[in-house]
Scaffold this motif. Structure first.
Motif, PDB file in Angstrom:
ATOM      1  N   VAL A 178     -35.162 -31.539 -28.876  1.00  0.00           N
ATOM      2  CA  VAL A 178     -35.624 -30.955 -30.136  1.00  0.00           C
ATOM      3  C   VAL A 178     -35.412 -31.932 -31.290  1.00  0.00           C
ATOM      4  O   VAL A 178     -36.290 -32.119 -32.138  1.00  0.00           O
ATOM      5  CB  VAL A 178     -34.891 -29.622 -30.409  1.00  0.00           C
ATOM      6  N   ARG A 179     -34.239 -32.577 -31.328  1.00  0.00           N
ATOM      7  CA  ARG A 179     -33.951 -33.538 -32.402  1.00  0.00           C
ATOM      8  C   ARG A 179     -34.934 -34.707 -32.382  1.00  0.00           C
ATOM      9  O   ARG A 179     -35.341 -35.219 -33.429  1.00  0.00           O
ATOM     10  CB  ARG A 179     -32.520 -34.057 -32.272  1.00  0.00           C
ATOM     11  N   GLU A 180     -35.321 -35.118 -31.183  1.00  0.00           N
ATOM     12  CA  GLU A 180     -36.279 -36.221 -31.070  1.00  0.00           C
ATOM     13  C   GLU A 180     -37.619 -35.843 -31.694  1.00  0.00           C
ATOM     14  O   GLU A 180     -38.242 -36.641 -32.420  1.00  0.00           O
ATOM     15  CB  GLU A 180     -36.466 -36.586 -29.592  1.00  0.00           C
ATOM     16  N   LEU A 181     -38.055 -34.616 -31.435  1.00  0.00           N
ATOM     17  CA  LEU A 181     -39.330 -34.164 -31.994  1.00  0.00           C
ATOM     18  C   LEU A 181     -39.247 -33.915 -33.497  1.00  0.00           C
ATOM     19  O   LEU A 181     -40.232 -34.080 -34.218  1.00  0.00           O
ATOM     20  CB  LEU A 181     -39.781 -32.881 -31.284  1.00  0.00           C
ATOM     21  N   LEU A 182     -38.081 -33.529 -33.969  1.00  0.00           N
ATOM     22  CA  LEU A 182     -37.909 -33.270 -35.401  1.00  0.00           C
ATOM     23  C   LEU A 182     -38.049 -34.533 -36.248  1.00  0.00           C
ATOM     24  O   LEU A 182     -38.235 -34.447 -37.469  1.00  0.00           O
ATOM     25  CB  LEU A 182     -36.535 -32.629 -35.660  1.00  0.00           C
ATOM     26  N   LYS A 183     -37.970 -35.696 -35.608  1.00  0.00           N
ATOM     27  CA  LYS A 183     -38.118 -36.950 -36.348  1.00  0.00           C
ATOM     28  C   LYS A 183     -39.543 -37.141 -36.854  1.00  0.00           C
ATOM     29  O   LYS A 183     -39.793 -37.919 -37.774  1.00  0.00           O
ATOM     30  CB  LYS A 183     -37.734 -38.135 -35.458  1.00  0.00           C
ATOM     31  N   GLU A 194     -34.884 -21.335 -24.623  1.00  0.00           N
ATOM     32  CA  GLU A 194     -35.862 -20.831 -23.649  1.00  0.00           C
ATOM     33  C   GLU A 194     -37.288 -21.229 -24.009  1.00  0.00           C
ATOM     34  O   GLU A 194     -38.203 -21.037 -23.221  1.00  0.00           O
ATOM     35  CB  GLU A 194     -35.769 -19.303 -23.555  1.00  0.00           C
ATOM     36  N   MET A 195     -37.479 -21.765 -25.214  1.00  0.00           N
ATOM     37  CA  MET A 195     -38.813 -22.178 -25.649  1.00  0.00           C
ATOM     38  C   MET A 195     -39.087 -23.622 -25.236  1.00  0.00           C
ATOM     39  O   MET A 195     -38.169 -24.399 -24.968  1.00  0.00           O
ATOM     40  CB  MET A 195     -38.931 -22.073 -27.174  1.00  0.00           C
ATOM     41  N   GLU A 196     -40.369 -23.961 -25.221  1.00  0.00           N
ATOM     42  CA  GLU A 196     -40.728 -25.364 -25.119  1.00  0.00           C
ATOM     43  C   GLU A 196     -40.197 -26.075 -26.363  1.00  0.00           C
ATOM     44  O   GLU A 196     -40.209 -25.498 -27.462  1.00  0.00           O
ATOM     45  CB  GLU A 196     -42.243 -25.534 -25.030  1.00  0.00           C
ATOM     46  N   PRO A 197     -39.719 -27.318 -26.223  1.00  0.00           N
ATOM     47  CA  PRO A 197     -39.148 -28.007 -27.382  1.00  0.00           C
ATOM     48  C   PRO A 197     -40.057 -28.040 -28.610  1.00  0.00           C
ATOM     49  O   PRO A 197     -39.585 -27.893 -29.743  1.00  0.00           O
ATOM     50  CB  PRO A 197     -38.886 -29.422 -26.850  1.00  0.00           C
ATOM     51  N   ASP A 198     -41.368 -28.217 -28.391  1.00  0.00           N
ATOM     52  CA  ASP A 198     -42.269 -28.280 -29.549  1.00  0.00           C
ATOM     53  C   ASP A 198     -42.360 -26.940 -30.262  1.00  0.00           C
ATOM     54  O   ASP A 198     -42.517 -26.894 -31.489  1.00  0.00           O
ATOM     55  CB  ASP A 198     -43.662 -28.763 -29.131  1.00  0.00           C
ATOM     56  N   GLY A 224     -45.539 -34.412 -34.182  1.00  0.00           N
ATOM     57  CA  GLY A 224     -45.102 -33.061 -34.522  1.00  0.00           C
ATOM     58  C   GLY A 224     -45.730 -31.998 -33.645  1.00  0.00           C
ATOM     59  O   GLY A 224     -45.174 -30.908 -33.495  1.00  0.00           O
ATOM     60  N   LEU A 225     -46.889 -32.299 -33.062  1.00  0.00           N
ATOM     61  CA  LEU A 225     -47.589 -31.334 -32.209  1.00  0.00           C
ATOM     62  C   LEU A 225     -47.194 -31.434 -30.743  1.00  0.00           C
ATOM     63  O   LEU A 225     -47.280 -30.464 -30.003  1.00  0.00           O
ATOM     64  CB  LEU A 225     -49.107 -31.569 -32.304  1.00  0.00           C
ATOM     65  N   MET A 226     -46.765 -32.613 -30.323  1.00  0.00           N
ATOM     66  CA  MET A 226     -46.638 -32.874 -28.886  1.00  0.00           C
ATOM     67  C   MET A 226     -45.495 -32.089 -28.242  1.00  0.00           C
ATOM     68  O   MET A 226     -44.525 -31.699 -28.878  1.00  0.00           O
ATOM     69  CB  MET A 226     -46.420 -34.373 -28.647  1.00  0.00           C
ATOM     70  N   SER A 227     -45.661 -31.903 -26.943  1.00  0.00           N
ATOM     71  CA  SER A 227     -44.626 -31.299 -26.104  1.00  0.00           C
ATOM     72  C   SER A 227     -44.051 -32.378 -25.205  1.00  0.00           C
ATOM     73  O   SER A 227     -44.762 -33.297 -24.779  1.00  0.00           O
ATOM     74  CB  SER A 227     -45.228 -30.182 -25.256  1.00  0.00           C
TER      75      SER A 227
END
Length: 425
Positions: free
Chosen positions: A281-286, A248-252, A294-297
């Motif tokens: 989420v996995r894409e941002l965790l990279k 339910e959260m934004e991915p970032d 790391g900050l972006m949405s």
């Protein structure tokens, strides 16, 4: 409820002598039981400890000749009354002492020091909790001399009670008691207020609070809480419950929490998430958490450069429901490369037939995923941006860093006094 005829406190009643009809002492009052389900719980029995023995009996009010502040006189022998051990489902008033509960009036967590009782038409009801110092002194037996002393010194001990109907219990907070208090008192609070309460609770109490909320409200509440509280709650929840909230959260926001967990726990929660949500989420965790990546949405609005203003509004109505914040529309080609930016204001003032390419800003300010967070914050501040696009080396749009993300970064590193001024301005 009718106007009370008398009010008194539980601490003043505990230890009162109980006699039989002849005046002989048979025990003392050590507790009371009450019924739940009404607006104010009704006291229906006294718990009496037999004189000289550890055995406790539950005595209904109707089995007393006299019941109250004038004394306790039994109408029947104490030995004929059921033992407390044989009545395990009783709700005991003293079990509420020292419990942490939510004051839904002042939005805070308080500790119960004593209980206020009212007599109404001969019946007793719990009407308020005492959360002040006076309640604690009363329980310790010091109030009769400390309070007058402080009055003489002109340091009065504040009388602080909260009406029972403004109190919300945790599902397990009064174990095994579950009060019949409307749960919407908590559910109707703003997530920021709930987050303040969450940060004051133990981990187990926090979990109990989160589990009373729907997934969307739980997500909004955790998003407002500090990083330590977020990690403690999410890591302590069953993986399937934690994943439902993170979805339910934004991915970032989900990434920020998962980065604070150990790798094994984070992977376990990710495995329970819906594939599409987990993929984002996995894409941002990279990306390193201290960079633009790391900050972006990944939640932002895009339109094609061949759109008209009317087309843009039509598209915006379709996608806006899934986006938390919309500051700009990002104009892309069919290879997802960024071509320009249009603000909502520019759309509103433009003719509906105007091509987007005619009003978009082509002088782009952007960063790469590896750009340090300090540089990101500096660019947003320098150019007064509400959002800063993140592009790869080919100009493909990967995400957006919003001013909200940067404000959080700036506040984290701001001296406390400046932070208070910034928040109040």
């Amino acid at each position: 409820m009718y106007r009370p005829e008398k009010t008194f406190y539980l601490a003043d009643l505990i230890g009162t002598t109980v006699t039989d009809a002849s005046g002989a002492t048979v025990g003392r009052v050590v507790d009371f039981t009450f019924l739940v389900g009404g607006k104010f719980p009704k006291i229906n029995q006294a718990v009496v400890q037999a004189a000289g023995r550890a055995e406790k009996h539950v005595v209904p009010r109707e089995r007393f000749q006299t019941f109250g502040t004038d004394g306790y006189v039994l109408a029947a022998p104490l030995r004929e009354m059921p033992r407390l051990l044989d009545c395990p489902e009783q709700f005991l008033a003293r079990s509420i002492w020292d419990k942490q509960i939510i004051d839904t009036s002042d939005i805070r967590v308080v500790r119960v020091n004593d209980l206020e009782i009212a007599e109404v038409r001969g019946d007793w009801y719990l009407i308020a909790i005492d959360v002040g110092v006076q309640g604690l002194l009363r329980r310790l037996g010091f109030d009769r001399w400390i309070c007058p002393l402080f009055e003489r010194l002109r340091w009065p001990v504040r009388h602080e009670v909260i009406a029972w109907d403004l109190v919300q219990s945790f599902p397990t907070g009064f174990s095994p008691l579950k009060l019949a208090v409307p749960s919407n008192k908590v559910k109707d609070m703003h997530p920021a207020d709930l987050a303040d309460i969450l940060e004051d609770l133990s981990v187990q109490e926090g979990i109990s609070l989160i589990q009373t909320l729907d997934d969307e409200t739980a997500a909004e509440t955790l998003a407002e809480a500090d990083a330590e509280t977020q990690a403690q709650i999410i890591s302590s929840l069953p993986p399937h419950e934690a994943s439902d909230i993170l979805e339910e959260m934004e991915p970032d926001e989900a990434v920020d929490i998962l980065q604070d967990l150990d790798d094994r726990k984070a992977a376990e929660i990710l495995s329970h998430m819906e594939p599409s949500e987990a993929s984002d989420v996995r894409e941002l965790l990279k990306h390193d958490e201290n960079t633009a990546g790391g900050l972006m949405s990944t939640g932002y609005a895009t339109i094609y450069e061949e759109f008209t203003v009317a087309d843009a509004f039509k598209h915006l109505r379709l996608v806006a429901v899934d986006l938390e914040i919309i500051y700009y529309l990002y104009v892309i080609d069919h290879n997802n490369r960024l071509k320009g930016v249009v603000s909502i204001r520019d759309l509103l003032v433009a003719d509906p037939t105007t091509p987007i390419s005619g009003i978009m800003d082509k002088d782009l300010v952007f960063v790469s995923p590896e750009t340090p967070q300090e540089e990101v914050a500096s660019l947003i501040s320098k150019y007064n941006l509400m959002g800063l696009p993140v592009l790869n080396s080919e100009g493909v749009m990967l995400g957006v860093v919003t001013i909200d993300d940067v404000m959080e970064l700036l506040l984290e590193n701001m001296p406390r006094m400046w932070k208070r001024r910034a928040l109040s301005s």
